[in-house]
Design an enzyme around this catalytic site. Structure first.
Site, PDB file in Angstrom:
ATOM      1  N   ARG A  19       7.865   9.097   4.004  1.00  0.00           N
ATOM      2  CA  ARG A  19       8.769   8.233   3.322  1.00  0.00           C
ATOM      3  C   ARG A  19      10.170   8.887   3.028  1.00  0.00           C
ATOM      4  O   ARG A  19      10.865   8.558   1.954  1.00  0.00           O
ATOM      5  CB  ARG A  19       8.187   7.822   1.817  1.00  0.00           C
ATOM      6  CG  ARG A  19       7.210   6.773   2.335  1.00  0.00           C
ATOM      7  CD  ARG A  19       6.410   6.498   0.841  1.00  0.00           C
ATOM      8  NE  ARG A  19       5.204   5.348   1.046  1.00  0.00           N
ATOM      9  CZ  ARG A  19       4.369   5.133   0.037  1.00  0.00           C
ATOM     10  NH1 ARG A  19       4.593   5.517  -1.037  1.00  0.00           N
ATOM     11  NH2 ARG A  19       3.385   4.384   0.531  1.00  0.00           N
TER      12      ARG A  19
ATOM     13  N   ARG B 152      14.224   4.560   0.437  1.00  0.00           N
ATOM     14  CA  ARG B 152      13.551   4.681  -1.054  1.00  0.00           C
ATOM     15  C   ARG B 152      14.722   5.705  -1.836  1.00  0.00           C
ATOM     16  O   ARG B 152      15.412   5.299  -2.850  1.00  0.00           O
ATOM     17  CB  ARG B 152      12.316   5.237  -1.182  1.00  0.00           C
ATOM     18  CG  ARG B 152      11.290   4.453  -0.189  1.00  0.00           C
ATOM     19  CD  ARG B 152      10.074   4.233  -0.750  1.00  0.00           C
ATOM     20  NE  ARG B 152       9.296   5.419  -1.392  1.00  0.00           N
ATOM     21  CZ  ARG B 152       8.056   5.158  -1.826  1.00  0.00           C
ATOM     22  NH1 ARG B 152       7.596   3.986  -2.106  1.00  0.00           N
ATOM     23  NH2 ARG B 152       7.707   6.291  -2.520  1.00  0.00           N
TER      24      ARG B 152
ATOM     25  N   ARG C 155      20.660  -1.424   2.647  1.00  0.00           N
ATOM     26  CA  ARG C 155      19.701  -2.641   2.467  1.00  0.00           C
ATOM     27  C   ARG C 155      20.149  -3.582   1.715  1.00  0.00           C
ATOM     28  O   ARG C 155      19.348  -4.793   1.498  1.00  0.00           O
ATOM     29  CB  ARG C 155      18.173  -1.908   1.900  1.00  0.00           C
ATOM     30  CG  ARG C 155      17.310  -1.494   2.920  1.00  0.00           C
ATOM     31  CD  ARG C 155      16.738  -2.332   3.407  1.00  0.00           C
ATOM     32  NE  ARG C 155      15.949  -3.404   2.783  1.00  0.00           N
ATOM     33  CZ  ARG C 155      14.831  -3.187   1.970  1.00  0.00           C
ATOM     34  NH1 ARG C 155      14.244  -2.160   1.772  1.00  0.00           N
ATOM     35  NH2 ARG C 155      14.534  -4.222   1.169  1.00  0.00           N
TER      36      ARG C 155
ATOM     37  N   ASP D  75       7.167  -0.376   8.665  1.00  0.00           N
ATOM     38  CA  ASP D  75       5.999  -0.729   7.944  1.00  0.00           C
ATOM     39  C   ASP D  75       4.761  -0.851   8.475  1.00  0.00           C
ATOM     40  O   ASP D  75       4.627  -1.613   9.630  1.00  0.00           O
ATOM     41  CB  ASP D  75       6.447  -1.756   6.896  1.00  0.00           C
ATOM     42  CG  ASP D  75       5.398  -1.929   5.661  1.00  0.00           C
ATOM     43  OD1 ASP D  75       4.356  -2.484   5.668  1.00  0.00           O
ATOM     44  OD2 ASP D  75       5.650  -1.502   4.541  1.00  0.00           O
TER      45      ASP D  75
ATOM     46  N   TYR E 184      -5.412  -4.550   3.396  1.00  0.00           N
ATOM     47  CA  TYR E 184      -4.845  -5.719   2.853  1.00  0.00           C
ATOM     48  C   TYR E 184      -4.986  -7.002   3.296  1.00  0.00           C
ATOM     49  O   TYR E 184      -4.723  -8.158   2.383  1.00  0.00           O
ATOM     50  CB  TYR E 184      -3.058  -5.323   3.582  1.00  0.00           C
ATOM     51  CG  TYR E 184      -2.658  -4.283   3.031  1.00  0.00           C
ATOM     52  CD1 TYR E 184      -2.362  -4.273   1.447  1.00  0.00           C
ATOM     53  CD2 TYR E 184      -2.140  -2.781   3.393  1.00  0.00           C
ATOM     54  CE1 TYR E 184      -1.549  -3.502   0.821  1.00  0.00           C
ATOM     55  CE2 TYR E 184      -1.383  -1.891   3.090  1.00  0.00           C
ATOM     56  CZ  TYR E 184      -1.258  -2.133   1.589  1.00  0.00           C
ATOM     57  OH  TYR E 184      -0.576  -1.131   0.676  1.00  0.00           O
TER      58      TYR E 184
END
Length: 379
Positions: A47, A51, A60, A96, A171
């Site tokens: 990551r 972020r 973004r 993702d 998920y």
């Protein structure tokens, strides 16, 4: 790599691939993944793209997460940002794990502060059989983003990544994030046939997602099993590992001839890393599905992880992300300890034991990279 897992006939990467033309075949990351310990320990961070970086947050603004993942120019730029800022030894493709589900036609969104959420959870055999097939032509934005990124990276390798079948299945069944994945584990045992079909579906789409990245220019592959730590070893081995092996079979046998003089030798294949969260009891089983390298989270010391792997497997990890916010002397001592424990394995890539927290000061990551590179050189 477990030779019994190689179910795909050997294929040669395109002549323009960075491994094939020599740009990345002798890089710190790739040779270390192949078990060759160099003078400098390579380092990158899960990551690292996004972020914590202000340039990422600025880029973004006004763009949903999955839209950013499917915009080749934006995804490429985000992937490149931490390489420029931190001087890490690899880029990790910005995307993702639910992207292949989205591209197959599953109604999934990423809710800020929560994570992936599905409009219609998959709870029955009929739900499983209604899942749409992935048209591999839909993966073209992924291939385009990888190609753009690789062209800009030069001799820095790009790591492709995908979510492991169990994590995707969790998920799908839960309908979103879960603490215990109880619904997924219940389906696993209450309807084994539906579960097997679901794992077949997730293995197929995530394998295609990973393969598209490698064929477009990624020099290594990493399979993330974020939720496998919720499983017993018996359940993992019998109900999950075969699907992970199937997913990885999509990139097994993708070969190249390394550049002349490379310590890796001549004929090689794309290295594969397998990482899971809370999977200390599953490490050997995770290696046995067909990985060359095993990623270790922060819950188990690297020397113990290496012992459980028989002392023969290159490892990756495992700085505790919480310590990135600690005073530098505390973090430095921790990093030194991780590096020393990593010496028990044939080779070691320094990474976090999970992802970069969003509140991390980017300057800390840059300093950490500089420290590791300098210390390794002096050792």
């Amino acid at each position: 790599m477990n030779s019994d897992i190689k179910t795909v006939d050997a294929q040669v990467l395109p002549a323009s691939h960075p491994l094939q033309d020599g740009r990345t075949s002798s890089s710190r990351l790739i040779t270390t993944y192949q078990g060759v310990r160099g003078q400098v320990t390579p380092v990158w961070f899960m990551r690292q793209a996004g972020r914590s970086l202000p340039e990422y947050r600025s880029l973004r603004i006004g763009t949903e997460m999955l839209d950013a993942c499917l915009d080749p120019a934006m995804a490429s730029e985000i992937t490149l940002q931490p390489v420029r800022r931190h001087g890490v030894d690899a880029a990790i493709f910005f995307s993702d794990i639910v992207v292949p589900m989205k591209l197959a036609g599953v109604d999934v969104t990423i809710v800020p502060g929560r994570g992936p959420v599905l409009a219609h959870p998959v709870r029955t055999a009929a739900d499983v059989r209604a899942l749409p097939a992935l048209d591999e032509a839909a993966l073209s934005p992924i291939a385009d983003a990888v190609a753009l990124t690789v062209a800009a990276l030069g001799d820095t390798p790009l790591i492709g990544f995908a979510g492991a079948p169990f994590t995707l299945a969790a998920y799908l069944v839960e309908g979103g994030p879960s603490k215990d994945h109880l619904a997924a584990r219940t389906l696993m045992h209450s309807d084994p046939t539906a579960w097997a079909e679901l794992m077949e579906w997730t293995a197929t789409i995530t394998g295609a997602f990973l393969r598209a990245q490698i064929m477009a220019g990624a020099s290594a592959a990493q399979l993330f099993d974020s939720w496998a730590g919720a499983l017993s070893l018996a359940d993992y081995t019998s109900k999950v590992a075969p699907a992970s092996a199937q997913a990885l079979s999509s990139v097994h046998g993708l070969g190249y001839t390394s550049a002349s003089g490379s310590p890796a030798g001549d004929a090689r294949t794309v290295p594969i890393v397998h990482f899971g969260v809370g999977t200390g009891e599953l490490l050997k089983a995770m290696h046995d599905v067909g990985a060359d390298v095993v990623g270790v989270d922060y819950r188990i010391p690297l020397d113990e992880a290496s012992r459980r792997l028989g002392g023969t497997v290159p490892i990756q990890g495992n700085i505790d992300p919480a310590l990135l916010a600690a005073p530098w002397p505390v973090l430095e001592a921790h990093v030194v300890d991780v590096l020393e424990r990593g010496l028990t394995a044939p080779a070691h890539v320094l990474n976090l034991g999970h992802g970069v927290p969003p509140e991390t000061d980017p300057a800390v990551l840059t300093r950490l990279v500089e420290f590791v590179h300098a210390r390794s050189t002096d050792a």
